[in-house]
Write an enzyme that holds these catalytic residues in place. Structure first.
Site, PDB file in Angstrom:
ATOM      1  N   HIS A   1       8.506  -1.064   9.470  1.00  0.00           N
ATOM      2  CA  HIS A   1       8.844  -2.055   8.451  1.00  0.00           C
ATOM      3  C   HIS A   1       7.973  -1.833   7.207  1.00  0.00           C
ATOM      4  O   HIS A   1       7.192  -0.878   7.150  1.00  0.00           O
ATOM      5  CB  HIS A   1       8.576  -3.464   9.018  1.00  0.00           C
ATOM      6  CG  HIS A   1       7.101  -3.705   9.281  1.00  0.00           C
ATOM      7  ND1 HIS A   1       6.525  -4.954   9.326  1.00  0.00           N
ATOM      8  CD2 HIS A   1       6.074  -2.823   9.502  1.00  0.00           C
ATOM      9  CE1 HIS A   1       5.238  -4.853   9.558  1.00  0.00           C
ATOM     10  NE2 HIS A   1       4.939  -3.580   9.674  1.00  0.00           N
ATOM     11  N   ARG A   2       8.069  -2.725   6.213  1.00  0.00           N
ATOM     12  CA  ARG A   2       7.125  -2.763   5.096  1.00  0.00           C
ATOM     13  C   ARG A   2       6.395  -4.107   5.132  1.00  0.00           C
ATOM     14  O   ARG A   2       6.835  -5.042   5.786  1.00  0.00           O
ATOM     15  CB  ARG A   2       7.835  -2.627   3.733  1.00  0.00           C
ATOM     16  CG  ARG A   2       8.628  -1.376   3.521  1.00  0.00           C
ATOM     17  CD  ARG A   2       7.861  -0.076   3.754  1.00  0.00           C
ATOM     18  NE  ARG A   2       6.661   0.116   2.960  1.00  0.00           N
ATOM     19  CZ  ARG A   2       6.486   1.046   2.028  1.00  0.00           C
ATOM     20  NH1 ARG A   2       7.481   1.862   1.724  1.00  0.00           N
ATOM     21  NH2 ARG A   2       5.328   1.205   1.407  1.00  0.00           N
ATOM     22  N   SER A   3       5.323  -4.201   4.362  1.00  0.00           N
ATOM     23  CA  SER A   3       4.580  -5.473   4.352  1.00  0.00           C
ATOM     24  C   SER A   3       5.406  -6.590   3.705  1.00  0.00           C
ATOM     25  O   SER A   3       5.270  -7.761   4.071  1.00  0.00           O
ATOM     26  CB  SER A   3       3.230  -5.309   3.664  1.00  0.00           C
ATOM     27  OG  SER A   3       3.376  -4.700   2.402  1.00  0.00           O
TER      28      SER A   3
ATOM     29  N   ASP B  92       1.599   8.486   6.834  1.00  0.00           N
ATOM     30  CA  ASP B  92       2.446   7.508   6.118  1.00  0.00           C
ATOM     31  C   ASP B  92       2.408   7.839   4.632  1.00  0.00           C
ATOM     32  O   ASP B  92       3.285   8.539   4.127  1.00  0.00           O
ATOM     33  CB  ASP B  92       1.942   6.094   6.427  1.00  0.00           C
ATOM     34  CG  ASP B  92       2.631   5.017   5.599  1.00  0.00           C
ATOM     35  OD1 ASP B  92       3.658   5.309   4.954  1.00  0.00           O
ATOM     36  OD2 ASP B  92       2.139   3.867   5.576  1.00  0.00           O
TER      37      ASP B  92
ATOM     38  N   GLU C  41      -2.968   5.946  12.133  1.00  0.00           N
ATOM     39  CA  GLU C  41      -2.081   6.255  11.001  1.00  0.00           C
ATOM     40  C   GLU C  41      -2.915   6.271   9.719  1.00  0.00           C
ATOM     41  O   GLU C  41      -3.786   5.400   9.535  1.00  0.00           O
ATOM     42  CB  GLU C  41      -1.005   5.157  10.934  1.00  0.00           C
ATOM     43  CG  GLU C  41      -0.056   5.266   9.752  1.00  0.00           C
ATOM     44  CD  GLU C  41       0.821   4.018   9.662  1.00  0.00           C
ATOM     45  OE1 GLU C  41       1.125   3.400  10.690  1.00  0.00           O
ATOM     46  OE2 GLU C  41       1.188   3.651   8.522  1.00  0.00           O
TER      47      GLU C  41
ATOM     48  N   LYS D  25       6.708  -0.071  14.592  1.00  0.00           N
ATOM     49  CA  LYS D  25       5.812  -1.161  14.193  1.00  0.00           C
ATOM     50  C   LYS D  25       6.567  -2.067  13.238  1.00  0.00           C
ATOM     51  O   LYS D  25       7.194  -1.607  12.279  1.00  0.00           O
ATOM     52  CB  LYS D  25       4.504  -0.640  13.578  1.00  0.00           C
ATOM     53  CG  LYS D  25       4.612   0.060  12.239  1.00  0.00           C
ATOM     54  CD  LYS D  25       3.218   0.243  11.617  1.00  0.00           C
ATOM     55  CE  LYS D  25       3.290   0.691  10.173  1.00  0.00           C
ATOM     56  NZ  LYS D  25       1.968   0.766   9.520  1.00  0.00           N
TER      57      LYS D  25
ATOM     58  N   SER E 171       0.876  -1.184   0.000  1.00  0.00           N
ATOM     59  CA  SER E 171       0.000   0.000   0.000  1.00  0.00           C
ATOM     60  C   SER E 171       0.904   1.222   0.000  1.00  0.00           C
ATOM     61  O   SER E 171       1.118   1.866   1.012  1.00  0.00           O
ATOM     62  CB  SER E 171      -0.925  -0.009   1.216  1.00  0.00           C
ATOM     63  OG  SER E 171      -0.197   0.045   2.425  1.00  0.00           O
TER      64      SER E 171
ATOM     65  N   GLU F 177       1.593  -9.419   7.263  1.00  0.00           N
ATOM     66  CA  GLU F 177       2.454  -8.991   8.374  1.00  0.00           C
ATOM     67  C   GLU F 177       2.318  -9.902   9.584  1.00  0.00           C
ATOM     68  O   GLU F 177       2.736  -9.543  10.695  1.00  0.00           O
ATOM     69  CB  GLU F 177       2.163  -7.524   8.723  1.00  0.00           C
ATOM     70  CG  GLU F 177       2.482  -6.608   7.534  1.00  0.00           C
ATOM     71  CD  GLU F 177       2.400  -5.125   7.850  1.00  0.00           C
ATOM     72  OE1 GLU F 177       1.922  -4.754   8.933  1.00  0.00           O
ATOM     73  OE2 GLU F 177       2.823  -4.334   6.990  1.00  0.00           O
TER      74      GLU F 177
ATOM     75  N   HIS G 139      -3.358  -6.254   2.567  1.00  0.00           N
ATOM     76  CA  HIS G 139      -2.453  -7.239   3.165  1.00  0.00           C
ATOM     77  C   HIS G 139      -3.140  -8.567   3.473  1.00  0.00           C
ATOM     78  O   HIS G 139      -2.496  -9.477   4.001  1.00  0.00           O
ATOM     79  CB  HIS G 139      -1.835  -6.691   4.461  1.00  0.00           C
ATOM     80  CG  HIS G 139      -0.923  -5.516   4.235  1.00  0.00           C
ATOM     81  ND1 HIS G 139      -0.490  -4.707   5.241  1.00  0.00           N
ATOM     82  CD2 HIS G 139      -0.361  -5.028   3.099  1.00  0.00           C
ATOM     83  CE1 HIS G 139       0.304  -3.753   4.749  1.00  0.00           C
ATOM     84  NE2 HIS G 139       0.389  -3.935   3.446  1.00  0.00           N
TER      85      HIS G 139
ATOM     86  N   LYS H 223       9.966   5.233   7.094  1.00  0.00           N
ATOM     87  CA  LYS H 223      10.310   4.026   6.344  1.00  0.00           C
ATOM     88  C   LYS H 223      11.512   4.361   5.466  1.00  0.00           C
ATOM     89  O   LYS H 223      11.422   5.252   4.607  1.00  0.00           O
ATOM     90  CB  LYS H 223       9.149   3.611   5.436  1.00  0.00           C
ATOM     91  CG  LYS H 223       7.912   3.070   6.157  1.00  0.00           C
ATOM     92  CD  LYS H 223       6.745   2.987   5.163  1.00  0.00           C
ATOM     93  CE  LYS H 223       5.602   2.133   5.674  1.00  0.00           C
ATOM     94  NZ  LYS H 223       4.386   2.272   4.813  1.00  0.00           N
TER      95      LYS H 223
ATOM     96  N   GLN I  58      -6.506  -1.705   7.276  1.00  0.00           N
ATOM     97  CA  GLN I  58      -5.367  -2.594   6.989  1.00  0.00           C
ATOM     98  C   GLN I  58      -4.713  -3.193   8.240  1.00  0.00           C
ATOM     99  O   GLN I  58      -4.317  -4.357   8.223  1.00  0.00           O
ATOM    100  CB  GLN I  58      -4.334  -1.775   6.203  1.00  0.00           C
ATOM    101  CG  GLN I  58      -3.067  -2.495   5.820  1.00  0.00           C
ATOM    102  CD  GLN I  58      -2.137  -1.595   5.012  1.00  0.00           C
ATOM    103  OE1 GLN I  58      -2.353  -1.373   3.831  1.00  0.00           O
ATOM    104  NE2 GLN I  58      -1.106  -1.058   5.643  1.00  0.00           N
ATOM    105  N   GLU I  59      -4.568  -2.391   9.312  1.00  0.00           N
ATOM    106  CA  GLU I  59      -3.773  -2.866  10.457  1.00  0.00           C
ATOM    107  C   GLU I  59      -4.438  -2.521  11.785  1.00  0.00           C
ATOM    108  O   GLU I  59      -4.809  -1.373  12.022  1.00  0.00           O
ATOM    109  CB  GLU I  59      -2.368  -2.217  10.429  1.00  0.00           C
ATOM    110  CG  GLU I  59      -1.618  -2.546   9.157  1.00  0.00           C
ATOM    111  CD  GLU I  59      -0.291  -1.812   9.020  1.00  0.00           C
ATOM    112  OE1 GLU I  59       0.252  -1.338  10.030  1.00  0.00           O
ATOM    113  OE2 GLU I  59       0.183  -1.718   7.871  1.00  0.00           O
TER     114      GLU I  59
ATOM    115  N   ASP J 280      -3.910   1.377  11.641  1.00  0.00           N
ATOM    116  CA  ASP J 280      -3.516   1.948  10.351  1.00  0.00           C
ATOM    117  C   ASP J 280      -4.557   1.532   9.325  1.00  0.00           C
ATOM    118  O   ASP J 280      -4.417   0.482   8.679  1.00  0.00           O
ATOM    119  CB  ASP J 280      -2.123   1.475   9.913  1.00  0.00           C
ATOM    120  CG  ASP J 280      -1.738   2.051   8.547  1.00  0.00           C
ATOM    121  OD1 ASP J 280      -2.473   2.937   8.047  1.00  0.00           O
ATOM    122  OD2 ASP J 280      -0.711   1.627   7.979  1.00  0.00           O
TER     123      ASP J 280
END
Ligand code: PGA
Ligand code: ZN
Length: 426
Positions: free
Chosen positions: A371-373, A318, A291, A394, A47, A211, A161, A343, A169-170, A249
Site C-alpha cells: 500500500h502507500r501511507s 522500495d 526494506e 504490507k 516517503s 498507517e 509517518h 507499488k 519508519q515502519e 522498513d
C-alpha cells in the site's frame, strides 16, 4: 489476463476525493459498452523515491495547500477519455500502452501518474468483471500459483509517518508461522492489542501514525523491537519464523544527509556502520526482512549489505527500485538486494506493475506488494498480491478502515477458495 472479447470503453470519468491523510486524491471510473462499470481509488506516498512516476498536484495554494488534483481529474475525464473511448481494446496491455504513449513523458508527469494509474486500475477491474472472473484470478499470469500472502502489519510508526523521534519508519509483525491467512490476521490483531496494553502500561501515549501503527515517543529502533518481542509473547505467540517474525522498513533515504551519513537517534553512521547495526539487530531480534535499509542512491552500500546479510534476510528495495522493471533488472545484474517492493502508483500502470513482478520472478527476486501511507478503501493490491503468488503483502496496521479494507478483502478471497495455499512463496 486477456479479455475473452475485445473491450469497448464508453466512458471515463474522475473525481477529486480524500485519502486517509485528508489530502485530495483521484477516483477514476470506467464504463464498458456491455454495461460494466468499475471504480478505482489512487493511493499516495509520503516517503517517495526520486525516480517514481510523478503525481500531478494543482499547486494552487488557495485549495488544499496546493495539493488539489483537479488537473489530474480533468486529464482523466478529458484527454484520456477521448483516447480510450471507442476502439475495441484487445487487452489491458494495449490500453496501458496507449496511456503511456498519450502522456509522452518518461515519468507520466504531463497527464499525471495519479490520473493514469487510476484509469489503468479501473480498466483492469472492468475487464475482469466483464470476463466474469474475480480480479485476483483475472490478473494471474499463466503458470503462476496463486497464494494468500503473509500479512505484514505495521504496528509501530516513525519517520515521516509519525511526529515521534523514531527515525525508522515502519516496524511490522509478520505471522510467518500461521497455519492460514485468517489465523495470521488473528495473530496480527492480537499482538496489536497486546502492544497497546504494553505501551499504556509503560506510560507511552498510544496515538497512531499514518498507517495505523502506534507512534510512541521513543527514538532507538532497538527499543521498539524489544516492545514488539514482548507484545508477541504477551499475545501468546512465539517470536520468530515459526511464529510471528518482525520486518523493518527504516525508509533510510529520509534520514541520510547530503554528507552520506545516516542519522539514527542522534548518531551519525556511515553506510558500513549502518550495515553493522543491521547485523546486530538481526542477531538480537527475529527480524526476517529489511526494506530500504540503505538509501536510494547508496548502490555500493546496498551491494555490501546484500553481501553481508542477503543469505539470511530478505532485503527489499522500495525507493531504490520504485517498481521499475528496468531498475530492478539492473539491481538483479549487480546483486543489489534480493526482493522488490511492488507499488502500482510508483510505476503508474497495472501492466508495468505486472512487468516488474515478472522481472523479479524471472530473476529470482521476491516481491513484496505494498500500500502507500496515503490510502483509500480501494482493495486492488489485495487481489494483485494473490495473483502474483508472491506470498507477502504490507498494508498497514490491523486497524483503520483504509488498511483493514485490504485485509478484509483477503479474508473474503480466503473464504471463497479454502484450498488456496497461504504463506511465503518458496
Ligand atoms: P510511502 O511509505 O507510501 O509514504 O512512500 C511506504 C513505504 O516507504 O514503504
Ligand atoms: Zn518503504
Amino acid at each position: 489476463m486477456e479479455a475473452s472479447k475485445p473491450a469497448v470503453i464508453t466512458a471515463v470519468t474522475a473525481l477529486e476525493i480524500l485519502d486517509s491523510r485528508g489530502r485530495p486524491t483521484v477516483q477514476a471510473t470506467v464504463a464498458l459498452a456491455d454495461g460494466t462499470i468499475a471504480v478505482a481509488g489512487v493511493p499516495s506516498g509520503a516517503s517517495t523515491g526520486s525516480r517514481e512516476a510523478v503525481e500531478r498536484r494543482d499547486g494552487d495554494a488557495a485549495r488544499y495547500g496546493g495539493l488539489g488534483v483537479l488537473g489530474a481529474v480533468a486529464a482523466a475525464g478529458g484527454e484520456i477519455a477521448d483516447r480510450l473511448i471507442g476502439p475495441a481494446w484487445r487487452d489491458l496491455a494495449e490500453i496501458d500502452a496507449a496511456l503511456v504513449a498519450l502522456d509522452g513523458t518518461p515519468d507520466k508527469s504531463r497527464l499525471g501518474a495519479n490520473a493514469i494509474v487510476g484509469v489503468s486500475m479501473a480498466c483492469a477491474r472492468a475487464l475482469a468483471r466483464a470476463d466474469g472472473r474475480p480480479l485476483w484470478d483475472w490478473l494471474t499470469p499463466p503458470g503462476v500459483v496463486q497464494r494468500l500472502p503473509v500479512p505484514h502489519f505495521n504496528v509501530i510508526n516513525g519517520g515521516v509517518h509519525a511526529p515521534n523521534p523514531l527515525d525508522f519508519q515502519e516496524f511490522m509483525i509478520a505471522p510467518l508461522g500461521a497455519p492460514s491467512f485468517p489465523e495470521a490476521v488473528r495473530a496480527g490483531a492480537e499482538v496489536y492489542a497486546a502492544l497497546r496494553g504494553l505501551l499504556a502500561a509503560k506510560g507511552y501515549a498510544t496515538g497512531l501514525g499514518d498507517e495505523g501503527g502506534f507512534a510512541p515517543q521513543i527514538a532507538e529502533p532497538e527499543e521498539a523491537l524489544e516492545l514488539l518481542v514482548t507484545a508477541i509473547g504477551d499475545a501468546g505467540y512465539v517470536p520468530g519464523r515459526d511464529g510471528v517474525a518482525i520486518a523493518l522498513d527504516p525508509a533510510s533515504s529520509e534520514f541520510r544527509g547530503e554528507d552520506g551519513l545516516y542519522r539514527v537517534a542522534g548518531q551519525a553512521l556511515s553506510s558500513n556502520e549502518m550495515i553493522e547495526r543491521y547485523a546486530q539487530i538481526t542477531d538480537r531480534f527475529p527480524v526476517w526482512l529489511i526494506e530500504d535499509g540503505l538509501a536510494e542512491n547508496d548502490w555500493d552500500g546496498w551491494a555490501a549489505l546484500t553481501q553481508r546479510l542477503g543469505s539470511q534476510v530478505q532485503l527489499v528495495g522500495d525507493d531504490i527500485f520504485v517498481t521499475n522493471p528496468a531498475i530492478i533488472a539492473e539491481a538483479i545484474s549487480r546483486g543489489v538486494g534480493n526482493a522488490a517492493l511492488i507499488k502500482v502508483n510508483q510505476i503508474g500502470t497495472v501492466t508495468e506493475t505486472l512487468a516488474a513482478v515478472a522481472t523479479c520472478r524471472d530473476g529470482g527476486y521476491a516481491q513484496f506488494v505494498s500500500h502507500r501511507s496515503g490510502e483509500t478503501t480501494d482493495t486492488f493490491i489485495a487481489d494483485l498480491t494473490v495473483s502474483s503468488g508472491c506470498g507477502e503483502l504490507k498494508t498497514g496496521a490491523p486497524a483503520r478502515g483504509e488498511r483493514v479494507a485490504k485485509y478484509n478483502r483477503l479474508l473474503e478471497i480466503a473464504a471463497s477458495r479454502p484450498a488456496m495455499p497461504y504463506g511465503l512463496a518458496r
